[in-house]
Design a protein around this motif. Structure first.
Motif, mmCIF file in Angstrom:
data_model
loop_
_atom_site.group_PDB
_atom_site.id
_atom_site.type_symbol
_atom_site.label_atom_id
_atom_site.label_comp_id
_atom_site.label_asym_id
_atom_site.label_seq_id
_atom_site.Cartn_x
_atom_site.Cartn_y
_atom_site.Cartn_z
ATOM 1 N N ALA A 195 18.557 39.151 49.810
ATOM 2 C CA ALA A 195 19.636 39.318 50.774
ATOM 3 C C ALA A 195 20.727 40.175 50.138
ATOM 4 N N SER A 196 21.706 40.561 50.925
ATOM 5 C CA SER A 196 22.820 41.368 50.443
ATOM 6 C C SER A 196 24.125 40.697 50.852
ATOM 7 N N SER A 197 25.031 40.569 49.899
ATOM 8 C CA SER A 197 26.330 39.932 50.163
ATOM 9 C C SER A 197 27.430 40.927 49.816
ATOM 10 N N VAL A 198 27.925 41.600 50.837
ATOM 11 C CA VAL A 198 28.948 42.631 50.691
ATOM 12 C C VAL A 198 30.113 42.270 51.604
ATOM 13 N N ASP A 199 31.322 42.455 51.115
ATOM 14 C CA ASP A 199 32.521 42.163 51.907
ATOM 15 C C ASP A 199 32.391 42.819 53.278
ATOM 16 N N PHE A 200 32.485 41.996 54.312
ATOM 17 C CA PHE A 200 32.218 42.499 55.659
ATOM 18 C C PHE A 200 33.288 43.472 56.132
ATOM 19 N N ARG A 201 34.467 43.427 55.538
ATOM 20 C CA ARG A 201 35.489 44.411 55.884
ATOM 21 C C ARG A 201 35.038 45.804 55.439
ATOM 22 N N ALA A 227 29.109 29.063 47.799
ATOM 23 C CA ALA A 227 29.609 29.910 46.716
ATOM 24 C C ALA A 227 28.634 31.042 46.418
ATOM 25 N N PRO A 228 28.478 31.996 47.324
ATOM 26 C CA PRO A 228 27.605 33.140 47.042
ATOM 27 C C PRO A 228 28.279 34.153 46.131
ATOM 28 N N THR A 229 27.480 34.759 45.271
ATOM 29 C CA THR A 229 27.945 35.930 44.546
ATOM 30 C C THR A 229 28.153 37.054 45.552
ATOM 31 N N TYR A 230 29.251 37.778 45.424
ATOM 32 C CA TYR A 230 29.701 38.662 46.488
ATOM 33 C C TYR A 230 30.181 39.972 45.897
ATOM 34 N N HIS A 231 30.104 41.043 46.663
ATOM 35 C CA HIS A 231 30.652 42.324 46.241
ATOM 36 C C HIS A 231 31.807 42.678 47.165
ATOM 37 N N SER A 232 32.990 42.891 46.565
ATOM 38 C CA SER A 232 34.173 43.181 47.355
ATOM 39 C C SER A 232 34.906 44.375 46.766
ATOM 40 N N PHE A 233 36.138 44.551 47.167
ATOM 41 C CA PHE A 233 36.909 45.726 46.765
ATOM 42 C C PHE A 233 37.170 45.761 45.266
ATOM 43 N N THR A 234 37.214 44.615 44.612
ATOM 44 C CA THR A 234 37.467 44.569 43.178
ATOM 45 C C THR A 234 36.186 44.401 42.377
ATOM 46 N N ALA A 241 41.087 32.706 40.126
ATOM 47 C CA ALA A 241 42.191 33.110 41.007
ATOM 48 C C ALA A 241 41.616 33.956 42.128
ATOM 49 N N LEU A 242 42.350 34.003 43.234
ATOM 50 C CA LEU A 242 41.960 34.901 44.303
ATOM 51 C C LEU A 242 41.937 36.331 43.789
ATOM 52 N N LEU A 246 37.917 34.874 48.125
ATOM 53 C CA LEU A 246 37.143 35.622 47.147
ATOM 54 C C LEU A 246 37.805 35.444 45.786
ATOM 55 N N PHE A 247 37.045 34.945 44.815
ATOM 56 C CA PHE A 247 37.629 34.515 43.545
ATOM 57 C C PHE A 247 37.007 35.234 42.357
ATOM 58 N N HIS A 248 37.863 35.547 41.398
ATOM 59 C CA HIS A 248 37.425 35.875 40.047
ATOM 60 C C HIS A 248 37.291 34.568 39.262
ATOM 61 N N GLY A 249 36.593 34.659 38.139
ATOM 62 C CA GLY A 249 36.525 33.527 37.226
ATOM 63 C C GLY A 249 35.384 32.568 37.477
ATOM 64 N N VAL A 250 34.361 32.994 38.229
ATOM 65 C CA VAL A 250 33.186 32.152 38.478
ATOM 66 C C VAL A 250 31.943 32.916 38.019
ATOM 67 N N ARG A 251 31.209 32.361 37.085
ATOM 68 C CA ARG A 251 29.955 32.980 36.665
ATOM 69 C C ARG A 251 28.908 32.812 37.766
ATOM 70 N N PRO A 252 28.073 33.807 37.961
ATOM 71 C CA PRO A 252 26.970 33.620 38.912
ATOM 72 C C PRO A 252 26.045 32.510 38.425
ATOM 73 N N PRO A 253 25.358 31.846 39.348
ATOM 74 C CA PRO A 253 24.358 30.854 38.918
ATOM 75 C C PRO A 253 23.194 31.560 38.236
ATOM 76 N N GLU A 254 22.363 30.791 37.597
ATOM 77 C CA GLU A 254 21.161 31.343 36.971
ATOM 78 C C GLU A 254 19.926 30.764 37.657
ATOM 79 N N PRO A 255 19.092 31.635 38.219
ATOM 80 C CA PRO A 255 19.287 33.066 38.434
ATOM 81 C C PRO A 255 20.349 33.342 39.500
ATOM 82 N N ALA A 256 20.910 34.532 39.454
ATOM 83 C CA ALA A 256 22.036 34.878 40.317
ATOM 84 C C ALA A 256 21.651 34.786 41.787
ATOM 85 N N GLY A 257 22.613 34.361 42.592
ATOM 86 C CA GLY A 257 22.360 34.265 44.022
ATOM 87 C C GLY A 257 23.422 33.464 44.732
#
Length: 412
Positions: A94-100, A196-203, A259-260, A171-182
């Motif tokens: 699947a793909s998790s990208v900021d919907f904005r 808590a999905p790993t996500y791709h956003s503006f940062t 943090a956010l 959307l938070f920094h400071g969280v490691r992805p699970p192993e395996p990532a997802g």
């Protein structure tokens, strides 16, 4: 023919892009420019499964084809005494990208391909009636505000009168992805769920933490206040809730960095699951047809809303291309009923999960925790809602689902 499309969510944009591929005249009405979409708060945290990604390929939308945006695994935990956990791998990521980012890019793509989106806030029935003077059919894909009043609630298909979950997340920094990532989901009986999905956003890479709270339950303190003026305080409350209720997620959090990503990256609200009548007369012989959230609003618990919206947009595009007669009441009724056959498994499956859990659902989750083959089958069916519902509809079908999964060789 001329089709007016109101709304620039995934249903409206996929429909508009698809109809342009078919050479059908469309006008897309949007309340926002792309930069307005990018600059606003998140309205959801969407995961797009492979079927949706295949439709994107058909549209020629390839901005997020890189593996950097992929989520190939789903981790599920039922918390509390006697809790269970399992993970499964999706057949295709699947793909998790900021919907904005996603929606703004698709709106720009529509313009790049020769579409001329009209900046117009269509707020009510009168606005739709004015559009009906310009178009043979008006498709409403905007699922919020007074426009939804044009399509009355269908009580036979809508068991909820109030929101079964209240939502808060960011959307938070400071969280490691699970192993395996997802993606991960923590189900807390009597309280709600924490996604808590790993996500791709503006940062860059972040984690979308979304709390779905049972009203008046233990998560209510987080969802019951407006946190927009205190993003740091909100992050602290989220961390406290995760610490108390989702220990596996807490282990992945670095408290110093949690943090956010940005103050704007905070979501709060509530969703009342509803199915509305799929079409409505406007003026004379002109009609409005609902698709996506304007027609069906699902709780985000099963991550199906955007994927269903895309599927319905493609189905409607095919119906419009194939139809040779007027877009009258008979056409609107027929296409709405055909789309309902696609949507019904999603509605029934989601309503099952947000209601009091039946015993056979617990049986399935326990079997998935005990047997990797069942876990893989359950996760694979996240992108097959019709088959998922056939396996969840009752105790006998669940037993059959488990037996089928156990009859094949595990890929893990």
């Amino acid at each position: 023919m001329s089709i007016g499309i109101v709304g620039t969510g995934i249903s409206g944009l996929h429909l508009a892009l698809r109809l342009r591929q078919f050479g059908i005249d469309t006008t897309l009405y949007t309340a926002q420019e792309p930069d307005d979409i990018r600059g606003g708060p998140p309205l959801n945290f969407v995961t797009r499964f492979d079927s949706t990604r295949e439709r994107e390929s058909a549209l020629g939308v390839t901005a997020w084809s890189s593996e950097a945006y992929d989520n190939a695994w789903m981790h599920l935990n039922v918390e509390g005494p006697g809790g269970i956990s399992f993970r499964g791998r999706l057949p295709k990521p699947a793909s998790s990208v900021d919907f904005r980012m996603y929606l703004a890019t698709l709106l720009e793509e529509y313009r790049r391909r020769g579409g001329d989106p009209v900046r117009l806030r269509v707020a009510d029935r009168a606005g739709l009636e004015r559009l009906a003077e310009r178009h043979d059919l008006v498709v409403v894909a905007a699922g919020r505000g007074a426009l939804t009043e044009v399509f009355p609630r269908d009580p036979a298909r809508s068991p909820y009168l109030s929101a079964p979950r209240h939502l808060a997340g960011g959307l938070f920094h400071g969280v490691r992805p699970p192993e395996p990532a997802g993606m991960t989901m923590h189900m807390v009986p009597g309280a709600g769920e924490i996604h808590a999905p790993t996500y791709h956003s503006f940062t860059g890479q972040v984690t979308a933490v979304l709390v779905e709270a049972v009203p008046d339950g233990p998560f209510g303190a987080l969802t019951g206040r407006d946190h927009r003026g205190d993003p740091d305080g909100f992050a602290k409350e989220v961390l406290a809730l995760v610490t108390a209720h989702a220990p596996a997620l807490r282990e992945r959090v670095d408290e110093r960095d949690f943090a956010l990503a940005r103050p704007v990256d905070l979501l709060q609200g509530a969703v009342v699951p509803v199915v509305r009548r799929g079409w409505a007369p406007l003026t004379g012989d002109r009609y409005a047809l609902a698709v996506g959230d304007a027609w069906i609003t699902n709780d985000p618990l099963t991550a199906q809303g955007a994927n269903l919206g895309s599927a319905l947009a493609f189905h409607l595009a095919d119906a419009l291309r194939e139809h040779t007669g007027p877009y009258d009441a008979a056409f609107c009724h027929a296409v709405s009923e055909r789309m309902w056959r696609i949507a019904r498994p999603v509605v029934d499956w989601t309503n099952l999960f947000i209601g009091p859990p039946p015993a056979h659902l617990g049986t399935l989750l326990a079997a998935a925790a005990a047997d990797q083959r069942v876990a893989d089958a359950f996760v694979a069916h996240l992108d097959r809602p019709d088959a998922m519902w056939r396996g969840l509809a009752g105790p006998e079908s669940t037993d059959e689902f488990i037996a089928r999964a156990q009859s094949v060789r595990s890929a893990v």
